[in-house]
Design a protein around this motif. Structure first.
Motif, short mmCIF file in Angstrom:
data_model
loop_
_atom_site.label_atom_id
_atom_site.label_comp_id
_atom_site.label_asym_id
_atom_site.label_seq_id
_atom_site.Cartn_x
_atom_site.Cartn_y
_atom_site.Cartn_z
N LEU A 177 5.90 8.18 2.14
CA LEU A 177 6.73 8.03 3.34
C LEU A 177 6.09 8.70 4.55
O LEU A 177 6.03 8.12 5.65
CB LEU A 177 8.12 8.61 3.08
N LYS A 178 5.58 9.92 4.36
CA LYS A 178 4.95 10.64 5.48
C LYS A 178 3.72 9.90 5.99
O LYS A 178 3.52 9.72 7.20
CB LYS A 178 4.56 12.05 5.03
N HIS A 179 2.86 9.45 5.06
CA HIS A 179 1.62 8.80 5.46
C HIS A 179 1.89 7.45 6.13
O HIS A 179 1.25 7.13 7.16
CB HIS A 179 0.71 8.61 4.25
N PHE A 180 2.80 6.68 5.59
CA PHE A 180 3.09 5.37 6.18
C PHE A 180 3.71 5.53 7.58
O PHE A 180 3.44 4.74 8.48
CB PHE A 180 4.01 4.57 5.27
N ASN A 181 4.55 6.54 7.75
CA ASN A 181 5.13 6.79 9.08
C ASN A 181 4.06 7.21 10.08
O ASN A 181 4.09 6.81 11.25
CB ASN A 181 6.21 7.85 9.00
N GLU B 164 -5.94 -1.15 3.97
CA GLU B 164 -6.03 0.30 4.11
C GLU B 164 -4.93 1.00 3.32
O GLU B 164 -5.16 2.04 2.69
CB GLU B 164 -5.94 0.67 5.59
N ALA B 165 -3.72 0.41 3.33
CA ALA B 165 -2.60 1.00 2.58
C ALA B 165 -2.90 1.00 1.09
O ALA B 165 -2.66 2.00 0.39
CB ALA B 165 -1.32 0.23 2.88
N MET B 166 -3.44 -0.11 0.56
CA MET B 166 -3.74 -0.18 -0.87
C MET B 166 -4.85 0.78 -1.26
O MET B 166 -4.81 1.43 -2.32
CB MET B 166 -4.10 -1.62 -1.25
N THR B 167 -5.88 0.90 -0.41
CA THR B 167 -6.97 1.84 -0.68
C THR B 167 -6.45 3.27 -0.71
O THR B 167 -6.84 4.08 -1.57
CB THR B 167 -8.07 1.70 0.38
N TRP B 168 -5.56 3.59 0.23
CA TRP B 168 -5.01 4.95 0.26
C TRP B 168 -4.14 5.22 -0.97
O TRP B 168 -4.20 6.32 -1.55
CB TRP B 168 -4.18 5.13 1.53
#
Length: 351
Positions: free
Chosen positions: A330-334, A273-277
């Motif tokens: 940073l905002k999205h991962f948090n 999901e992180a890589m797709t985003w």
């Protein structure tokens, strides 16, 4: 009165002298009238016309025409007098030489004004210019030098000097001079190479000879660069030509490689999901290009590594874009609870 004008002095009557001086004065007054007429009327008439050609003609003929007119007038005035053959021959030779130099003057002014009126307006100092302003100025100097050299050779030939022998003598001295001034000559050829090859232009940021900065001046001998520290550096042109030049301004996009490390408790689904985003990030930030790369690349000592590569567009602010990308990540991962790893050690004790 008749006896006065019939009085002969050096093979000429006073009447001849008065007539000769009268021609010189008349031609001088006519030259002054031509200058006044050009400034008061012809110049204003030329400025009202849409074409630049009449302005150029006035600039070319303004002084050379008046000087040529005075020269012809003085020659005619001297021909009124009865002069010895040797003196008359010398006057005729001087007239030819001066007239030829006046023609060279006209030709030089014509070429200069032609380039200045029609080519120089299309030459700018930004990177979009099709013609560089320094190239035009260099052309003006080179053509002017060629015209005057040819005119000087013709003048020497007219007065009876053996130009071939003179050039041979100068050639021997020229070799010694070239050896003494070889660095200067190399710089001149280097400047000419820069003007023709155009590896950079005024205002470009370049990296050359260990310096990184903006080009402020391109001369025939040296190039001046304002470094990122604000210092002005003057580099001889031959060193620039012999060095690798990296034109930072000409880059299509700035490549940024970002290494992200997530903790080992991150699930495979979260990694995907992180890589797709990350691959969809250009839809949120307009200053980066669409062709980004996000890949799960490493199992680190204390993190799962994601390599994220993106490209900042050439017109964008590099530092501002990097800050925007980093803050968005940073905002999205948090928000997702995807924790960034930091160096840690887990110690197992066996009893």
């Amino acid at each position: 009165m008749k006896e006065f004008f019939d009085f002969i002095y050096y093979h000429n009557t006073w009447e001849n002298y008065v007539f000769s001086i009268g021609i010189i004065i008349l031609v001088g007054l006519l030259g002054r009238v031509m200058i006044w007429l050009e400034k008061k009327h012809l110049r204003k008439m030329a400025e009202k016309t849409p074409t630049k050609f009449d302005d150029m003609v006035l600039n070319v003929l303004q002084l050379p025409f008046v000087c040529g007119l005075v020269l012809v007038g003085v020659y005619v005035a001297l021909n009124v007098l009865v002069l010895p053959e040797e003196v008359a021959a010398d006057i005729y030779l001087a007239f030819k030489v001066l007239l030829m130099l006046d023609i060279a003057w006209v030709l030089n002014r014509f070429i200069f004004n032609l380039l200045n009126s029609y080519l120089l307006p299309h030459a700018t100092q930004n990177k979009e210019a099709k013609v560089d302003v320094n190239v035009v100025k260099a052309m003006q100097k080179i053509i002017s030098a060629c015209i005057w050299i040819v005119a000087l050779i013709m003048a020497l030939s007219m007065v009876g000097i053996d130009v071939a022998a003179l050039l041979t003598t100068l050639g021997v001295g020229g070799i010694a001079f070239a050896l003494a001034a070889q660095d200067t000559i190399k710089n001149l050829f280097g400047g000419f190479t820069i003007f023709v090859d155009k590896p950079f232009k005024l205002g470009d940021r370049i990296q050359v000879a260990g310096f990184d900065g903006t080009v402020e001046e391109i001369g025939m001998r040296s190039t001046r660069i304002r470094t990122l520290a604000g210092r002005l550096v003057t580099i001889p042109n031959y060193k620039i030509v012999d060095s690798e030049i990296e034109n930072v301004t000409a880059e299509d996009a700035r490549k940024i490689t970002l290494n992200l490390g997530l903790t080992y408790d991150t699930t495979p689904e979260s990694m995907q999901e992180a890589m797709t985003w990350l691959k969809a990030l250009p839809t949120q930030i307009s200053t980066i290009k669409q062709d980004v790369i996000a890949s799960f690349t490493t199992y680190g000592d204390f993190s799962l590594g994601i390599t994220f590569i993106y490209y900042i567009k050439s017109r964008a602010d590099i530092f501002e874009t990097q800050s925007q990308v980093n803050l968005t990540i940073l905002k999205h991962f948090n928000e997702k609870g995807w924790n960034f790893a930091f160096p840690t050690q887990t110690i197992y004790t066996v009893k």
